[in-house]
Write a protein that holds these residues in place. Sequence first.
Motif, PDB file in Angstrom:
ATOM      1  N   THR A 338       3.137  98.169 -60.960  1.00 42.65           N
ATOM      2  CA  THR A 338       4.395  98.192 -61.711  1.00 42.65           C
ATOM      3  C   THR A 338       5.562  98.530 -60.791  1.00 42.65           C
ATOM      4  OG1 THR A 338       4.094 100.521 -62.304  1.00 42.65           O
ATOM      5  CG2 THR A 338       3.204  98.875 -63.821  1.00 42.65           C
ATOM      6  N   ASP A 339       5.262  98.596 -59.517  1.00 36.28           N
ATOM      7  CA  ASP A 339       6.220  98.943 -58.469  1.00 36.28           C
ATOM      8  C   ASP A 339       6.831  97.657 -57.907  1.00 36.28           C
ATOM      9  OD1 ASP A 339       7.382  99.789 -56.015  1.00 36.28           O
ATOM     10  OD2 ASP A 339       5.911 101.392 -55.813  1.00 36.28           O
ATOM     11  N   THR A 340       8.115  97.670 -57.642  1.00 32.68           N
ATOM     12  CA  THR A 340       8.784  96.480 -57.110  1.00 32.68           C
ATOM     13  C   THR A 340       8.918  96.513 -55.590  1.00 32.68           C
ATOM     14  OG1 THR A 340      10.935  97.531 -57.448  1.00 32.68           O
ATOM     15  CG2 THR A 340      10.096  96.134 -59.235  1.00 32.68           C
ATOM     16  N   GLY A 341       8.211  97.429 -54.943  1.00 31.07           N
ATOM     17  CA  GLY A 341       8.289  97.548 -53.497  1.00 31.07           C
ATOM     18  C   GLY A 341       7.825  96.290 -52.785  1.00 31.07           C
ATOM     19  N   LYS A 342       8.297  96.075 -51.560  1.00 35.68           N
ATOM     20  CA  LYS A 342       8.020  94.867 -50.812  1.00 35.68           C
ATOM     21  C   LYS A 342       6.888  95.082 -49.792  1.00 35.68           C
ATOM     22  CE  LYS A 342      11.566  92.955 -52.817  1.00 35.68           C
ATOM     23  NZ  LYS A 342      11.379  91.954 -53.901  1.00 35.68           N
ATOM     24  N   GLY A 343       6.181  93.976 -49.513  1.00 33.21           N
ATOM     25  CA  GLY A 343       5.232  93.958 -48.410  1.00 33.21           C
ATOM     26  C   GLY A 343       3.872  94.541 -48.687  1.00 33.21           C
ATOM     27  N   ASN A 344       3.563  94.883 -49.930  1.00 33.95           N
ATOM     28  CA  ASN A 344       2.219  95.369 -50.248  1.00 33.95           C
ATOM     29  C   ASN A 344       1.257  94.179 -50.302  1.00 33.95           C
ATOM     30  OD1 ASN A 344       2.945  98.227 -50.784  1.00 33.95           O
ATOM     31  ND2 ASN A 344       4.162  97.299 -52.429  1.00 33.95           N
ATOM     32  N   THR A 345       0.067  94.330 -49.728  1.00 28.77           N
ATOM     33  CA  THR A 345      -0.889  93.224 -49.669  1.00 28.77           C
ATOM     34  C   THR A 345      -2.218  93.611 -50.286  1.00 28.77           C
ATOM     35  OG1 THR A 345      -1.638  93.877 -47.451  1.00 28.77           O
ATOM     36  CG2 THR A 345       0.180  92.276 -47.593  1.00 28.77           C
ATOM     37  N   PHE A 346      -2.872  92.602 -50.896  1.00 33.28           N
ATOM     38  CA  PHE A 346      -4.166  92.783 -51.552  1.00 33.28           C
ATOM     39  C   PHE A 346      -5.094  91.696 -51.019  1.00 33.28           C
ATOM     40  CE2 PHE A 346      -0.898  94.521 -54.204  1.00 33.28           C
ATOM     41  CZ  PHE A 346      -1.454  95.648 -54.788  1.00 33.28           C
ATOM     42  N   LYS A 347      -6.126  92.111 -50.248  1.00 31.18           N
ATOM     43  CA  LYS A 347      -7.024  91.131 -49.639  1.00 31.18           C
ATOM     44  C   LYS A 347      -8.470  91.618 -49.702  1.00 31.18           C
ATOM     45  CE  LYS A 347      -3.647  89.340 -46.305  1.00 31.18           C
ATOM     46  NZ  LYS A 347      -3.345  89.111 -44.870  1.00 31.18           N
ATOM     47  N   GLY A 348      -9.362  90.683 -50.050  1.00 28.70           N
ATOM     48  CA  GLY A 348     -10.792  90.947 -49.963  1.00 28.70           C
ATOM     49  C   GLY A 348     -11.332  91.922 -50.974  1.00 28.70           C
ATOM     50  N   ASN A 349     -10.575  92.242 -52.019  1.00 28.67           N
ATOM     51  CA  ASN A 349     -11.065  93.168 -53.029  1.00 28.67           C
ATOM     52  C   ASN A 349     -11.981  92.455 -54.012  1.00 28.67           C
ATOM     53  OD1 ASN A 349      -9.338  95.594 -52.315  1.00 28.67           O
ATOM     54  ND2 ASN A 349      -7.753  94.034 -52.646  1.00 28.67           N
ATOM     55  N   SER A 350     -13.043  93.120 -54.419  1.00 26.87           N
ATOM     56  CA  SER A 350     -13.946  92.582 -55.427  1.00 26.87           C
ATOM     57  C   SER A 350     -13.568  93.190 -56.765  1.00 26.87           C
ATOM     58  CB  SER A 350     -15.403  92.931 -55.080  1.00 26.87           C
ATOM     59  OG  SER A 350     -16.261  92.493 -56.115  1.00 26.87           O
ATOM     60  N   CYS A 351     -12.877  92.391 -57.600  1.00 27.89           N
ATOM     61  CA  CYS A 351     -12.416  92.912 -58.876  1.00 27.89           C
ATOM     62  C   CYS A 351     -12.275  91.759 -59.860  1.00 27.89           C
ATOM     63  CB  CYS A 351     -11.100  93.658 -58.705  1.00 27.89           C
ATOM     64  SG  CYS A 351      -9.739  92.708 -57.996  1.00 27.89           S
ATOM     65  N   LYS A 352     -12.080  92.082 -61.138  1.00 24.51           N
ATOM     66  CA  LYS A 352     -12.023  91.051 -62.168  1.00 24.51           C
ATOM     67  C   LYS A 352     -10.650  90.909 -62.791  1.00 24.51           C
ATOM     68  CE  LYS A 352     -16.895  91.089 -63.541  1.00 24.51           C
ATOM     69  NZ  LYS A 352     -17.842  91.246 -64.686  1.00 24.51           N
ATOM     70  N   ALA A 353      -9.896  91.989 -62.906  1.00 20.43           N
ATOM     71  CA  ALA A 353      -8.636  91.915 -63.641  1.00 20.43           C
ATOM     72  C   ALA A 353      -7.554  92.672 -62.902  1.00 20.43           C
ATOM     73  CB  ALA A 353      -8.815  92.510 -65.042  1.00 20.43           C
ATOM     74  N   SER A 354      -6.348  92.115 -62.947  1.00 20.26           N
ATOM     75  CA  SER A 354      -5.207  92.784 -62.341  1.00 20.26           C
ATOM     76  C   SER A 354      -3.981  92.605 -63.221  1.00 20.26           C
ATOM     77  CB  SER A 354      -4.926  92.245 -60.939  1.00 20.26           C
ATOM     78  OG  SER A 354      -4.460  90.903 -61.006  1.00 20.26           O
ATOM     79  N   LYS A 355      -3.020  93.519 -63.077  1.00 22.78           N
ATOM     80  CA  LYS A 355      -1.720  93.426 -63.734  1.00 22.78           C
ATOM     81  C   LYS A 355      -0.652  93.646 -62.678  1.00 22.78           C
ATOM     82  CE  LYS A 355      -0.981  95.297 -67.699  1.00 22.78           C
ATOM     83  NZ  LYS A 355      -0.791  96.308 -68.798  1.00 22.78           N
ATOM     84  N   PRO A 356       0.127  92.605 -62.362  1.00 20.66           N
ATOM     85  CA  PRO A 356       0.077  91.243 -62.900  1.00 20.66           C
ATOM     86  C   PRO A 356      -1.177  90.499 -62.441  1.00 20.66           C
ATOM     87  CG  PRO A 356       1.553  91.351 -61.037  1.00 20.66           C
ATOM     88  CD  PRO A 356       1.153  92.761 -61.316  1.00 20.66           C
ATOM     89  N   ALA A 357      -1.451  89.384 -63.086  1.00 17.39           N
ATOM     90  CA  ALA A 357      -2.617  88.576 -62.739  1.00 17.39           C
ATOM     91  C   ALA A 357      -2.482  87.999 -61.344  1.00 17.39           C
ATOM     92  CB  ALA A 357      -2.771  87.436 -63.763  1.00 17.39           C
ATOM     93  N   GLY A 358      -3.623  87.700 -60.725  1.00 14.47           N
ATOM     94  CA  GLY A 358      -3.625  87.016 -59.459  1.00 14.47           C
ATOM     95  C   GLY A 358      -3.799  87.907 -58.233  1.00 14.47           C
ATOM     96  N   LEU A 359      -3.955  89.215 -58.423  1.00 19.31           N
ATOM     97  CA  LEU A 359      -4.137  90.105 -57.270  1.00 19.31           C
ATOM     98  C   LEU A 359      -5.592  90.214 -56.833  1.00 19.31           C
ATOM     99  CD1 LEU A 359      -1.717  93.003 -58.320  1.00 19.31           C
ATOM    100  CD2 LEU A 359      -1.255  91.088 -56.776  1.00 19.31           C
ATOM    101  N   CYS A 360      -6.525  89.917 -57.736  1.00 22.50           N
ATOM    102  CA  CYS A 360      -7.945  90.002 -57.400  1.00 22.50           C
ATOM    103  C   CYS A 360      -8.369  88.772 -56.580  1.00 22.50           C
ATOM    104  CB  CYS A 360      -8.796  90.104 -58.650  1.00 22.50           C
ATOM    105  SG  CYS A 360      -8.674  91.704 -59.475  1.00 22.50           S
TER     106      CYS A 360
END
Length: 360
Positions: A338-360
């Motif tokens: 829910t943070d609007t900060g820049k440059g955070n990355t999500f890679k290689g995580n094993s997960c099913k659901a995210s908010k917002p969608a598309g991070l898994c």
Amino acid sequence: MTKCHALYLACTAAIVGTGLGAAPAAAGPAPRAPHAIRVVLPGQSIQKAVDAAAPGDTVFLTPGLYRESVTIAKSGVTLRGAGHDTVLQPAPAKNKAANTCAAEGNGICVTGTKDHKLRGVTLTSLTVSGFTKNGVYATATDRLTVRNVTAEKNGVWGIATEASVRTLLRGNTARANGDAGLFLANTVKEEQGATDTRGTRVLDNRLEGNRIGVTVRRLRELTVAGNTMTGNCAAVFVVGDENKPKAGHVTVRDNRITRNNKSCPKTARLDALQGSGIVLTGAEDSVITRNVITDNVGGSPLSGGIVLFKSFVGTTSERNRISDNVLRGNSPADLVVTDTGKGNTFKGNSCKASKPAGLC
């Protein structure tokens, strides 16, 4: 006559045989006195033994109940118990006024100053229980070690450090404390930027039934690894704010974080907590990796497996790397941003659901 004794006599004879005209050998440094082990029995004063200890000495507490608070104000002292059966609990009220540590509601105080950090203090193999404020409270230390200590049912923090560097918290158990089981901060009462801990490590601890398992507040260059956290309202908080330098450069790796679903009410600075795994708020350049985070469920704005959330004053988290974590059964989602900060990355995580969608 032993062989060693014979050799000693032979060497002595050889020196004498060289004649009186030889120059005397230069005197070496005086031998160091052996470090003392000062044994304390239940009913005896731990504080007196600590006050009498010299750097390098160990104060050993035999099994039993000690109704006392203790202040360590000199470097190089070890306070060692005999394990879980060595228990410190609050002193009777009539005895508290003479001891600042007790008067402030703490169990063990390790107290350096801004200009004179205490170095090389060790606390190990004992239990601190039932203090109105903190079980262990350390300020202005360098290379403090707290190992195999159980801190339980204390009113605020189980084991807490501030203004300290190169700390090792390892193999401890913190349970049912009013706030964080382990609390690490730059300062508690002042506003200032995050400080470099110079490699503080929080390793292999068990944290259960606290408000928060581990809080890292306004610090940099710190590792939280190999810990087990369950039954807290939240497992890990990495906290920053508007001060400079910003909190960050924290590594949270290889922890097992499961069912931190205790419910804790809202406070003046924080929403109600339940079901939070790892929360980053106002932090930068941190690494969250190889954690197993399961079944953390709640209805708080901070609920979820890994959560990026604006700080209390609206500071965003930036350039954090969330990678190679295993997340299952967390709600409202495994990854929550829910943070609007820049440059955070999500890679290689094993997960099913995210908010917002598309991070898994």
